[in-house]
Design an enzyme around this catalytic site. Sequence first.
Site, mmCIF file in Angstrom:
data_model
loop_
_atom_site.group_PDB
_atom_site.id
_atom_site.type_symbol
_atom_site.label_atom_id
_atom_site.label_comp_id
_atom_site.label_asym_id
_atom_site.label_seq_id
_atom_site.Cartn_x
_atom_site.Cartn_y
_atom_site.Cartn_z
ATOM 1 C CE1 TYR A 104 -4.640 1.191 15.953
ATOM 2 C CE2 TYR A 104 -3.863 0.720 13.729
ATOM 3 C CZ TYR A 104 -4.893 0.821 14.638
ATOM 4 O OH TYR A 104 -6.183 0.539 14.244
ATOM 5 C CG ASP A 126 2.344 -4.806 13.593
ATOM 6 O OD1 ASP A 126 2.296 -5.056 12.361
ATOM 7 O OD2 ASP A 126 1.426 -4.238 14.215
ATOM 8 C CE LYS A 137 -1.354 0.223 7.170
ATOM 9 N NZ LYS A 137 -1.005 0.298 8.564
HETATM 10 C C1 LIG Z 1 -1.966 -0.269 9.738
HETATM 11 C C2 LIG Z 1 -1.357 -1.078 10.821
HETATM 12 C C3 LIG Z 1 -2.068 -2.107 11.461
HETATM 13 C C4 LIG Z 1 -3.526 -2.357 11.212
HETATM 14 O O1 LIG Z 1 -3.792 -2.760 9.910
HETATM 15 P P1 LIG Z 1 -5.289 -2.612 9.341
HETATM 16 O O2 LIG Z 1 -5.193 -3.196 7.969
HETATM 17 O O3 LIG Z 1 -5.598 -1.159 9.379
HETATM 18 O O4 LIG Z 1 -6.171 -3.404 10.230
HETATM 19 C C5 LIG Z 1 -1.395 -2.897 12.378
HETATM 20 N N1 LIG Z 1 -0.110 -2.680 12.667
HETATM 21 C C6 LIG Z 1 0.591 -1.691 12.091
HETATM 22 C C7 LIG Z 1 2.028 -1.506 12.448
HETATM 23 C C8 LIG Z 1 -0.014 -0.846 11.167
HETATM 24 O O5 LIG Z 1 0.687 0.162 10.632
#
Ligand SMILES: *Cc1c(COP(=O)(O)O)cnc(C)c1O
Length: 427
Positions: A143, A237, A265
């Site tokens: 994701y 990512d 995060k």
């Molecule tokens: C949470 C997440 C996102 C998206 O981040 P948001 O702050 O929710 O837009 C993108 N990549 C990874 C791997 C994630 O865990």
Amino acid sequence: MFEKSLNAYNEAKEVIPGGVDSPVRAFKGVLGTPPFIDRGEGAYLFDIDGNKYLDFVQSWGPLIFGHCDKDIEEAVIETCKKGLSFGAPTLLETSLAHEITDMYDYIDKVRFVSSGTEAVMSAIRLARGVTGKDDILKFEGCYHGHSDSLLVQAGSGLATFGSPSSPGVPADLIKHTLLSEYNNIEDLKKCFENSSDISCIIIEPIAGNMGLIPAEQDFLKACRDLCDEHGALLIFDEVMTGFRASLTGASGTVDTKADIITFGKVIGAGMPVGAFASSASIMNHLSPDGTVYQAGTLSGNPVAMSAGLVSLKKLKANPEVYVSLNAKAVKLTNGFKKAASENGISLQVNTRGSMFGFFFCENEPKNFKDVGLCNFDYFAKFHNEMLKKGFYFACSQYEAGFISTVMTDDMVNECIEAAQEVLAKLK
Ligand SMILES: *Cc1c(COP(=O)(O)O)cnc(C)c1O
């Protein structure tokens, strides 16, 4: 025990689609309804009915120090008193950028944004701008936020261009997104045979959005080699894994180096933040120095920067926390696994740093398809029963779990005991 939350949920549904501002919060994955949260304190969450939960979600990752960490709280309050946003540079941004770039010898510059979605979207634009190529390659089950090009599912099959996974995403946009199977080198190679226009591979080097599934070392190396061979960039990512899987994220646990890393995060400690980072030669393509456009009214927001700054400084001052965080993750998941096997239930577990995953399935899952073979019924029952006993886990088999620094061994033991009772009645 959930009466007030249930009422609140029904009221919320009248004015907010599905009652929530992000779909996973609705508990559909476990056929339940969400507790409405009143407050957090240390390792615990309290809902509006007065129930107390040991929190393994931590706002989906950011809160590595648990709720209401005094140092972060103080920094945020002091910063708030000076004004919430200026839309002008502040010293805090440079400081936080240093905290990030200092950790990687191949990362020179960072640009801050306000979410992980934005970080990834911008990193991809940068990769396309730098390479002059249009296609991107992502893996099924990873994701990367909810931007158009990334909402893709397998079309006629994998290793080819996918189809939109949501209405509202034009098929024309998805024409540039190749979808491949995680941990499958053959599939990956086929993508490069199917397109000569790949600008980047984007990957979660430790996938945390299909449970917790680490990429294999030789698979990551194949990603690196194919990118080099074909003039594409490799994007890790690390929105979830950054400062979570280790002090240097997933990158620090693997041999392969990415060209661009995205963050979110933990670097915002609970405030809305994202970032993408790379070498000077790549980052200099961004406006205003370069021609690749990217902007944000609240980007580098001082309140968010100060929260992240304290958080990263604390982590760097105590790098040994990752050892104890992982020891707790291992203890917890091994406890679950043992209790499951005593009751004739197959459970697969993974941990990386403060992150963990557990899967109700026969064999260790390596990709999205494998996770699909899990017993979702068991997961839902386990989740519901653990919630009733005061343990708050992510409400989907496709999500990871997190340990915070304020979680004690006693708390982990209590959780294992509760799991023993729940697993004994699961079948
Ligand atoms: C949470 C997440 C996102 C998206 O981040 P948001 O702050 O929710 O837009 C993108 N990549 C990874 C791997 C994630 O865990």
